[in-house]
Structures are given as structure tokens and as C-alpha cells.
Design an enzyme around this catalytic site. Structure first.
Site, PDB file in Angstrom:
ATOM      1  N   GLY A 248      34.679  49.365  41.029  1.00 49.37           N
ATOM      2  CA  GLY A 248      35.558  50.224  40.238  1.00 49.37           C
ATOM      3  C   GLY A 248      36.427  51.171  41.043  1.00 49.37           C
ATOM      4  CD  GLU A 290      28.054  44.667  41.323  1.00 55.74           C
ATOM      5  OE1 GLU A 290      26.997  44.055  41.173  1.00 55.74           O
ATOM      6  OE2 GLU A 290      28.696  45.165  40.385  1.00 55.74           O
ATOM      7  CB  CYS A 361      58.490  32.526  24.012  1.00 52.83           C
ATOM      8  SG  CYS A 361      59.658  31.356  24.619  1.00 52.83           S
ATOM      9  CE1 TYR A 390      38.958  41.739  37.906  1.00 52.90           C
ATOM     10  CE2 TYR A 390      39.884  43.667  38.978  1.00 52.90           C
ATOM     11  CZ  TYR A 390      38.795  42.920  38.600  1.00 52.90           C
ATOM     12  OH  TYR A 390      37.528  43.346  38.928  1.00 52.90           O
TER      13      TYR A 390
HETATM   14  C1  LIG Z   1      29.684  44.483  36.964  1.00 55.48           C
HETATM   15  C2  LIG Z   1      30.955  44.647  37.691  1.00 55.48           C
HETATM   16  N1  LIG Z   1      30.923  44.814  39.025  1.00 55.48           N
HETATM   17  C3  LIG Z   1      32.049  44.949  39.742  1.00 55.48           C
HETATM   18  C4  LIG Z   1      33.300  44.921  39.141  1.00 55.48           C
HETATM   19  C5  LIG Z   1      34.488  45.068  40.012  1.00 55.48           C
HETATM   20  O1  LIG Z   1      35.292  46.091  39.629  1.00 55.48           O
HETATM   21  P1  LIG Z   1      36.555  46.499  40.490  1.00 55.48           P
HETATM   22  O2  LIG Z   1      37.397  45.306  40.632  1.00 55.48           O
HETATM   23  O3  LIG Z   1      37.199  47.555  39.702  1.00 55.48           O
HETATM   24  O4  LIG Z   1      36.047  46.991  41.802  1.00 55.48           O
HETATM   25  C6  LIG Z   1      33.374  44.756  37.758  1.00 55.48           C
HETATM   26  C7  LIG Z   1      34.670  44.800  37.066  1.00 55.48           C
HETATM   27  O5  LIG Z   1      35.066  45.870  36.621  1.00 55.48           O
HETATM   28  C8  LIG Z   1      32.176  44.612  37.021  1.00 55.48           C
HETATM   29  O6  LIG Z   1      32.223  44.433  35.709  1.00 55.48           O
HETATM   30  N1  LIG Z   2      40.775  42.893  34.590  1.00 53.50           N
HETATM   31  C1  LIG Z   2      40.759  44.316  34.754  1.00 53.50           C
HETATM   32  C2  LIG Z   2      39.540  44.777  35.449  1.00 53.50           C
HETATM   33  C3  LIG Z   2      38.338  44.304  34.740  1.00 53.50           C
HETATM   34  C4  LIG Z   2      37.159  44.501  35.463  1.00 53.50           C
HETATM   35  C5  LIG Z   2      36.031  43.686  34.921  1.00 53.50           C
HETATM   36  N2  LIG Z   2      34.863  44.445  34.675  1.00 53.50           N
HETATM   37  C6  LIG Z   2      42.021  44.789  35.423  1.00 53.50           C
HETATM   38  O1  LIG Z   2      42.870  44.018  35.670  1.00 53.50           O
HETATM   39  O2  LIG Z   2      42.193  45.934  35.670  1.00 53.50           O
END
Ligand SMILES: Cc1ncc(COP(=O)(O)O)c(C=O)c1O
Ligand SMILES: N[C@@H](CCCC[NH3+])C(=O)O
Length: 439
Positions: A248, A290, A361, A390
Site C-alpha cells: 500500500g 507486500e 466508445c 495496475y
Molecule cells: C493483500 C494485499 N497485499 C498487497 C497489495 C499491494 O498493494 P500496493 O500495490 O498498493 O502496494 C494489495 C493491494 O492493494 C493487497 O490487497
Molecule cells: N487496482 C488498484 C489497487 C488495488 C489494490 C488491490 N488490493 C489501483 O490501481 O490503484
């Protein structure tokens, strides 16, 4: 705008990444094209591990492969000594094809199927992060049938509101993820896990959300979990070997974003866990994290060719590119903001403000609103930064548009790691009606 990693502007006025001229990359591979700066991925991977090593704390840094997964990417991640977080059978399969060491794979997900759990057990992966009671029972039962023991973490929801977009906030009480820490669910899960002779409870996991710019939420989550551990330790004779504080960590998409350096997130977490375990006389656990976005996000750049223009007098100039929400759904889904430059005339000053439209579209298929650029012409090359996380992983074939290829660039060399989809790929799974196939 500040360029990331190895990105620079060369003598021709072209954007260069990893020592490769992006104009040449576009000629060689076509557009749209995702370009990844390998040196920057390596730098981030090392930055996340650095503080753990400096402070002598046992750890695992698991790359959250949902951010961007491919066989080559996972091989690079392994080369940098990271572990891996997978969240589906497909991500696990990619890891297996990449020969990722099974013992360093952690499996997440709020609705893992029996088939996915069997696959994880067959490959003897390092750890399953159990999300709910249904999964806990199913996993116990599957292990019993195979007479196999598996390491697990329990995902807990600590009741923390992370300051981020609602759709990517996951630590609050009202969430589909994890065992609630406050209302007794987590304690029941601990008791059940410890009763099972097939589940080896290593500890706890929490993930409070994504694109977070401060450490407060992570530290509060650690304190809340350790507080519960302290309450439970005498009842269950259990203290965790592992505390996984999730991912995160935020990144800079535009100059408005002010992330902390990876080392700071890690250092503050370590110090908090050390302080709290000392205060409560608990053993110091291993700390696992993570990161997904923060490992690859700003290492990715998407190159687009500019096509049509439309001017709404006195209101807006629309400039359309050959990609859009297919290769980057984030602006449409989260209102995400991006920065971009004209890669083939990166040394020129902005002359106009335009809005970058995708080719789907959908009115909502807008990549960037109000971007200052030099006067745009058809076939100019637009580089949109920070598309490493993402974007490819959430790409779609909406409007039957093939997904773009991905190249890695490093030390002046480019390497194709995912091919461009073809029209044949798009119809590969289609079954013609004329075959009168019945199921
Ligand atoms: C369980 C878990 N771990 C790790 C992540 C990786 O998050 P980020 O890409 O924000 O580091 C996510 C996605 O939010 C997640 O759901
Ligand atoms: N997909 C999201 C993040 C999701 C993380 C998944 N837990 C983004 O683009 O910001």
C-alpha cells in the site's frame, strides 16, 4: 515534471529510458507500448530490503504480483531476492512457469476456490493467507485428505480507515477482506487454526489499503494486532512468528503526490514493532511486507501515438491517442491522475492545454484532463508516466482492442517480455455459431 529512474531527455530532444530512445522503441515495437525501467525496479526492490538488513530484522518482502505479473517480471523479482504474493490460480500458475521458488510464494484472496487451494498445496507453496472461516475449514479438510501440513497466516481487519480512495481501502471494519479483529472473529480463527494439526499458524496479516502516503495507519495496525496477541498469549500459549503488514506504499503519479521513501515506511514499521513487542514482553516477530505499486509503478511508462484532434471552441481541445481505458482503466475507475510529455519533442515548451482522450466508445475514456503540451500533431509520441502498476494487469479487450506489448529496457538494450496481442488472439477462444457446437 520530475522524471523518474533512468528517464532523461537526450540530445535529439527525445525521452530516453534505460538508455533507449523512446522514439526508436515506438518504431520498433509500435504503439501503444508499455516500457519498464528495469534499473528502477531493482532500485526499489533493494530499497525495501535495505532497512530490514541494516536493522537486522528477519523479513520477507513479497512483491504483490497483482500490480504487474508476467513470467519475465517474476524472474526479475526472484533475481532481486524478493518473495511473491499471488492472489489467484492464474498468478500462481505464472509464478510456477517462471520457476519462482514455491517456498517463497504467499497465496492471498477472499474467495480462493478448492481448486486453487489444491494447486497451492500440490506445489507446496510457502504460506497461505487465510481470509475467512469458509477457507479455514476447506483448507483444513484438504490438508487432512492429503495428510499434508501447510503454513498459514490469518488475515485480520484491524478497523483502520486508510486515507485513500474508497475502492482501494481495505483495513476498515466494513470490508469484504479478513477476520475482524475487534468483534471476536479473529480470536475464534486463532483457536480453530491452533486446533488443527494440519494448519501451522505462523502469525497475522493485514493490508490497510493502497496508495498511502503516511505511516500512521501501518503503525496503528501493528499496535492493534500486537495488543490482541498480548491478550491471547496466555489463553492459547501462542505468539506469532510472523507479522505481515501488507503493501500500500504510495508513489508519485503527479507533483501533487508526496510519498515517503520506501526505507522510511520500513524503518518506522520496524521501530514500532520493536517498541511494542518490548513494551508487552512479546518475542519480536519476522516482519513481512507486500509492496506492489511502489515496486513497479513509476518504473512503467506507456507510449502512445497521437491521432485525431477535436476542438470545442472556447471550451476544450481533445487529442486522441491509440490506447486508453483498455490499457489504463485507472482514470475511469478511480479518477486517477497522470502526467505526460511529448516524447519526440520533450525539450519543447508547452504551447497549449489539451485533454488526452482514449479510443474506446466511452465518454469516460479520458486519460488526462488539461495537460500542457507543445502544439500536438498527428503521429507525435505521448509518454504517460507511472503506468507500471495496475495498468497492464487490469487491461482489457473492450471494443476488441488487442492488449499492447511490454518491453524491459536496461543499459541501452530493450527486450520484449510480452508480445502484442493480435486479432487472431482476440478470436482464439471463439466458437463459430456455424459449427453448431453443443455443450
Ligand atoms: C493483500 C494485499 N497485499 C498487497 C497489495 C499491494 O498493494 P500496493 O500495490 O498498493 O502496494 C494489495 C493491494 O492493494 C493487497 O490487497
Ligand atoms: N487496482 C488498484 C489497487 C488495488 C489494490 C488491490 N488490493 C489501483 O490501481 O490503484
Amino acid at each position: 515534471m520530475q522524471l523518474s529512474g533512468t528517464a532523461t531527455i537526450n540530445r535529439k530532444g527525445h525521452l530516453e529510458i534505460g538508455g533507449c530512445d523512446t522514439v526508436k522503441l515506438a518504431e520498433k515495437y509500435g504503439t501503444p507500448l508499455y516500457v519498464y525501467d528495469v534499473a528502477l525496479i531493482r532500485k526499489r526492490a533493494r530499497a525495501f530490503q535495505y532497512m530490514f538488513e541494516k536493522l537486522g530484522v528477519k523479513h520477507q518482502v513479497a512483491y504483490a504480483s497483482k500490480a504487474f505479473s508476467s513470467v519475465a517480471m517474476l524472474q526479475l523479482v526472484h533475481e532481486e531476492g524478493l518473495s511473491l504474493d499471488v492472489v489467484s490460480g492464474g498468478e500462481l500458475y505464472t509464478a510456477i512457469v517462471a520457476n519462482f521458488p514455491a517456498e517463497k510464494i504467499h497465496f492471498h484472496g477472499n474467495n480462493k476456490s478448492e481448486e486453487e487451494l489444491k494447486m497451492a498445496l500440490d506445489h507446496q507453496i510457502g504460506c497461505i493467507v487465510v481470509d475467512n472461516f469458509h477457507e479455514l475449514h476447506m483448507l483444513h479438510h484438504l490438508c487432512q485428505l492429503k495428510n499434508q501440513k501447510v503454513n498459514i497466516l490469518l488475515r485480520v481487519t484491524p478497523g483502520i480507515e486508510a486515507h485513500t480512495h474508497d475502492y482501494i481501502s481495505t483495513g476498515q471494519e466494513d470490508s469484504k477482506f479478513g477476520f475482524d479483529l475487534q468483534n471476536g472473529q479473529s480470536e475464534t480463527a486463532v483457536a480453530l487454526a491452533l486446533e488443527s494439526k494440519f494448519l501451522n499458524l505462523l502469525g497475522f496479516h493485514c493490508h490497510i489499503g493502497s496508495q498511502i502516503f503516511e505511516t500512521t495507519g501501518f503503525l496503528l495496525a501493528a499496535r492493534k494486532i500486537l495488543g490482541k496477541v498480548n491478550e491471547w498469549k496466555d489463553i492459547y500459549q501462542f505468539t506469532p512468528e510472523v507479522l505481515n503488514l501488507g503493501g500500500g506504499f504510495g508513489i508519485r503519479y503527479t507533483d501533487e503526490d508526496k510519498p515517503l521513501p520506501p526505507e522510511q515506511y520500513v524503518e518506522e514499521m520496524i521501530l514500532e514493532v520493536k517498541r511494542e513487542t518490548k513494551r508487552l514482553a512479546l518475542p519480536m516477530p519476522e516482519i513481512w511486507i507486500e509492496p506492489g505499486r511502489s515496486l513497479v509503478g513509476d518504473a512503467g511508462t506507456t507510449l502512445y501515438s497521437i491521432g485525431s484532434r477535436k476542438e470545442v471552441p472556447d471550451i476544450r481541445k481533445y487529442v486522441a491517442v491509440d490506447g486508453g481505458m483498455n490499457d489504463n482503466i485507472r482514470p475511469a475507475l478511480y479518477g486517477a491522475k497522470y502526467d505526460a510529455i511529448m516524447a519526440n519533442r520533450a525539450d519543447e515548451k508547452p504551447k497549449e492545454v489539451v485533454s488526452i482522450a482514449g479510443k474506446c466508445c466511452e465518454t469516460g475514456d479520458m486519460l488526462i484532463w488539461d495537460l500542457p503540451l507543445p502544439e500536438t500533431e498527428t503521429n507525435d509520441l505521448l509518454a504517460v508516466f507511472c503506468t507500471g502498476a495496475y495498468c497492464y494487469s487490469m487491461a482489457s479487450n473492450y471494443n476488441r482492442i488487442p492488449r499492447p506489448p511490454v518491453v524491459f529496457v536496461e543499459n541501452g538494450t530493450s527486450r520484449l517480455i510480452i508480445k502484442r496481442e493480435t486479432y487472431d488472439d482476440l478470436v482464439r477462444l471463439d466458437i463459430p455459431y456455424s459449427e453448431k457446437t453443443t455443450i
